[in-house]
Scaffold this motif. Structure first.
Motif, PDB file in Angstrom:
ATOM      1  N   ILE A   1     -29.276  10.701 -36.009  1.00 49.66           N
ATOM      2  CA  ILE A   1     -29.428  11.727 -35.223  1.00 49.66           C
ATOM      3  C   ILE A   1     -28.073  12.186 -34.536  1.00 49.66           C
ATOM      4  N   PHE A   2     -27.571  13.126 -34.644  1.00 50.50           N
ATOM      5  CA  PHE A   2     -26.469  13.730 -33.937  1.00 50.50           C
ATOM      6  C   PHE A   2     -26.698  14.739 -32.978  1.00 50.50           C
ATOM      7  N   ALA A   3     -26.524  14.756 -31.805  1.00 43.99           N
ATOM      8  CA  ALA A   3     -26.536  15.589 -30.633  1.00 43.99           C
ATOM      9  C   ALA A   3     -25.370  16.329 -30.820  1.00 43.99           C
ATOM     10  N   ILE A   4     -25.298  17.851 -31.247  1.00 42.04           N
ATOM     11  CA  ILE A   4     -24.152  18.619 -31.677  1.00 42.04           C
ATOM     12  C   ILE A   4     -23.855  19.170 -30.274  1.00 42.04           C
ATOM     13  N   GLY A   5     -22.748  19.300 -29.619  1.00 44.41           N
ATOM     14  CA  GLY A   5     -22.622  19.998 -28.396  1.00 44.41           C
ATOM     15  C   GLY A   5     -22.973  19.124 -27.168  1.00 44.41           C
ATOM     16  N   THR A   6     -22.415  19.590 -25.852  1.00 44.92           N
ATOM     17  CA  THR A   6     -22.794  19.159 -24.757  1.00 44.92           C
ATOM     18  C   THR A   6     -24.171  19.282 -24.241  1.00 44.92           C
ATOM     19  N   CYS A   7     -24.612  20.651 -24.605  1.00 42.51           N
ATOM     20  CA  CYS A   7     -26.186  20.840 -24.356  1.00 42.51           C
ATOM     21  C   CYS A   7     -27.003  19.913 -24.818  1.00 42.51           C
ATOM     22  N   SER A   8     -26.849  19.525 -26.003  1.00 48.20           N
ATOM     23  CA  SER A   8     -27.754  18.532 -26.722  1.00 48.20           C
ATOM     24  C   SER A   8     -27.418  17.134 -26.246  1.00 48.20           C
ATOM     25  N   ALA A   9     -26.420  16.976 -25.984  1.00 49.18           N
ATOM     26  CA  ALA A   9     -25.755  15.746 -25.566  1.00 49.18           C
ATOM     27  C   ALA A   9     -26.270  15.264 -24.250  1.00 49.18           C
TER      28      ALA A   9
ATOM     29  N   VAL B   1     -29.221   8.219 -30.492  1.00 53.08           N
ATOM     30  CA  VAL B   1     -28.499   9.367 -30.646  1.00 53.08           C
ATOM     31  C   VAL B   1     -27.244   9.376 -30.494  1.00 53.08           C
ATOM     32  N   ILE B   2     -26.542   9.810 -31.437  1.00 50.71           N
ATOM     33  CA  ILE B   2     -24.970   9.927 -31.370  1.00 50.71           C
ATOM     34  C   ILE B   2     -24.543  11.326 -30.859  1.00 50.71           C
ATOM     35  N   ASN B   3     -23.855  11.227 -29.807  1.00 53.15           N
ATOM     36  CA  ASN B   3     -23.495  12.520 -28.877  1.00 53.15           C
ATOM     37  C   ASN B   3     -22.121  12.904 -29.289  1.00 53.15           C
ATOM     38  N   VAL B   4     -22.002  14.221 -29.774  1.00 57.20           N
ATOM     39  CA  VAL B   4     -20.794  14.850 -30.297  1.00 57.20           C
ATOM     40  C   VAL B   4     -20.522  16.033 -28.960  1.00 57.20           C
ATOM     41  N   PRO B   5     -20.303  15.542 -27.964  1.00 57.55           N
ATOM     42  CA  PRO B   5     -20.388  16.711 -26.719  1.00 57.55           C
ATOM     43  C   PRO B   5     -18.781  17.490 -26.956  1.00 57.55           C
ATOM     44  N   GLY B   6     -18.825  18.691 -26.273  1.00 59.79           N
ATOM     45  CA  GLY B   6     -17.981  19.683 -26.352  1.00 59.79           C
ATOM     46  C   GLY B   6     -18.665  21.045 -26.207  1.00 59.79           C
ATOM     47  N   CYS B   7     -17.871  21.870 -25.436  1.00 60.60           N
ATOM     48  CA  CYS B   7     -18.334  23.275 -25.283  1.00 60.60           C
ATOM     49  C   CYS B   7     -17.506  24.465 -25.786  1.00 60.60           C
ATOM     50  N   PRO B   8     -17.369  24.472 -27.175  1.00 56.75           N
ATOM     51  CA  PRO B   8     -17.840  23.714 -28.320  1.00 56.75           C
ATOM     52  C   PRO B   8     -17.177  22.481 -28.497  1.00 56.75           C
ATOM     53  N   PRO B   9     -17.780  21.636 -29.533  1.00 53.92           N
ATOM     54  CA  PRO B   9     -16.968  20.656 -29.994  1.00 53.92           C
ATOM     55  C   PRO B   9     -16.187  20.929 -31.091  1.00 53.92           C
ATOM     56  N   SER B  10     -15.069  20.067 -31.275  1.00 56.89           N
ATOM     57  CA  SER B  10     -14.253  20.435 -32.492  1.00 56.89           C
ATOM     58  C   SER B  10     -15.048  20.105 -33.789  1.00 56.89           C
ATOM     59  N   GLU B  11     -14.682  21.160 -34.656  1.00 57.11           N
ATOM     60  CA  GLU B  11     -15.446  21.040 -35.991  1.00 57.11           C
ATOM     61  C   GLU B  11     -15.171  19.857 -36.763  1.00 57.11           C
ATOM     62  N   LYS B  12     -13.826  19.231 -36.266  1.00 61.71           N
ATOM     63  CA  LYS B  12     -13.522  17.905 -36.955  1.00 61.71           C
ATOM     64  C   LYS B  12     -14.100  16.918 -36.374  1.00 61.71           C
TER      65      LYS B  12
END
Length: 388
Positions: free
Chosen positions: A183-191, A216-227
């Motif tokens: 499970i990946f939480a993409i972006g700060t809203c989900s993270a 849950v693996i958090n990949v935060p950012g608003c938005p996160p880098s595509e990389k």
């Protein structure tokens, strides 16, 4: 280090075994391959290998692992992906797909087997619901779940109720999480809940991790880098396990260091040279933006390495301070955008950690309260005796 290192030999062998296992899974896109997709969009073999070399370096692997990274990309369609949209603005998806020209990152995202993605799919209504239900059933325990947006829990979780069956967004997220392999939480809203969770949080929006018992693996950012999004996926493809995580469940390979540590203006910080107000001489000379509100000393991310707009630039480079968008509750805790934080001014440190601390050293209970030793650091740098 080279391949002669025993630990890297073992890791290399495990990656080879993992890729061979993935190759045995059914290919979900028989009509095309990632090489064909990339070539059709104007990228040659050399461009592809250059990109895989960069991703190898981002994941802190030796350059000799680049061919394996390329092989991992080729089997990326073997793992089905379900992408849910919750309480968000769709900015994470848009930033990944709406570049001026296709990037290899976005092409890989197009190539992978997206079984459900509301922004991209053509299905609507009952057909969309059916696609989601069938994907969860068919790939039970195999698919990767990516969730964009916070999970609203207020009013008995009635927000985001959709479809003929009247399923609540919260219930959909929980059900999809239960059957996911990762499970990946993409972006700060989900993270972390994001701006929806800012005071007074009328919808009761929370992080995805608060409604599921699974990691849950958090990949935060608003938005996160595509990389950071694609890199986290490739890490799972290669290792077959979750990456090393910090105290906020962010992948260390991407979020281990602070914006402050990697900033091109760090030299001016060390010299005690600060922008006092926007448009002054210091701003014109690229001085440190701390005094006009940059939250880089408190923010863990790799924006200065990845940059945005196809690697063109990032906020600090163009003269605007970091907002701290990859941190928990940044909307509330990072204070006024253009002012330093009142509760974390730069005149003290916590236990001597301060400016050189990491998220793990400080710990989850202290990270948001620790002061950063910027003035002390800058003062020391400015009074060092000149070399003879």
């Amino acid at each position: 280090m080279g391949r002669k290192d025993t630990s890297y030999d073992a890791l290399y062998a495990s990656f080879e075994e993992r890729i061979e296992q993935l190759k045995k899974l059914p290919k979900m896109k028989e009509e095309s391959s990632i090489e064909e997709v990339i070539e059709e969009n104007g990228f040659g073999r050399r461009d592809f290998m250059k990109w895989t070399g960069m991703m190898t370096a981002l994941l802190s692997l030796p350059s000799t692992f680049t061919p394996l990274m390329a092989e991992a990309v080729k089997v990326a369609d073997r793992l089905p992906i379900i992408w849910l949209h919750m309480a968000e603005c769709t900015g994470c998806t848009e930033s990944l797909l709406r570049s001026a020209e296709p990037t290899i990152d976005s092409l890989i995202f197009d190539y992978i087997s997206l079984e459900y993605q509301e922004t991209l799919m053509s299905a609507a209504g009952w057909q969309a619901e059916q696609n989601l239900e069938r994907a969860m059933e068919k790939y039970d325990g195999r698919y990767i779940l990516m969730v964009e947006g916070g999970i609203p829990t207020g009013n008995e979780g009635s927000f985001l109720t959709i479809g003929g069956h009247g399923k609540k967004g919260k219930d959909i997220a929980i059900e999809a999480s239960e059957k996911a392999a990762a499970i990946f939480a993409i972006g700060t809203c989900s993270a972390f809940g994001g701006v929806q969770a800012a005071v007074p949080n009328p919808t009761g929006s929370v992080a995805l991790s608060e409604v599921t018992h699974k990691t849950v693996i958090n990949v935060p950012g608003c938005p996160p880098s595509e990389k950071n999004i694609v890199g986290t996926l490739l890490h799972y493809l290669l290792y077959g396990t979750l990456p090393a995580l910090d105290v906020y469940n962010r992948p260390k390979w991407a979020y281990r260091l602070r914006i402050h540590d990697l900033c091109e203006r760090r030299g001016h910080f060390d010299a005690g040279e600060f922008v006092e107000q926007f448009g002054d001489e210091g701003a014109k000379d690229g001085y440190c933006l701390y005094k006009v509100g940059c939250k880089g000393p408190y923010t863990f991310n790799n924006c200065s390495k990845n940059k945005f707009n196809q690697g063109t630039s990032w906020p600090v480079q163009v003269g605007f301070g970091c907002m701290g968008c990859s941190e928990p509750d940044f909307w509330d805790t990072m204070g006024t955008v253009n002012e330093p934080l009142k509760d974390r001014l730069y005149n003290t440190t916590f236990g001597g950690l301060g400016a050189d601390a990491t998220a793990d050293k400080i710990g989850i209970g202290l990270l948001t309260a620790t002061a950063v030793g910027i003035a002390a650091h800058a003062a020391i740098a400015s009074v060092k005796p000149p070399k003879e």
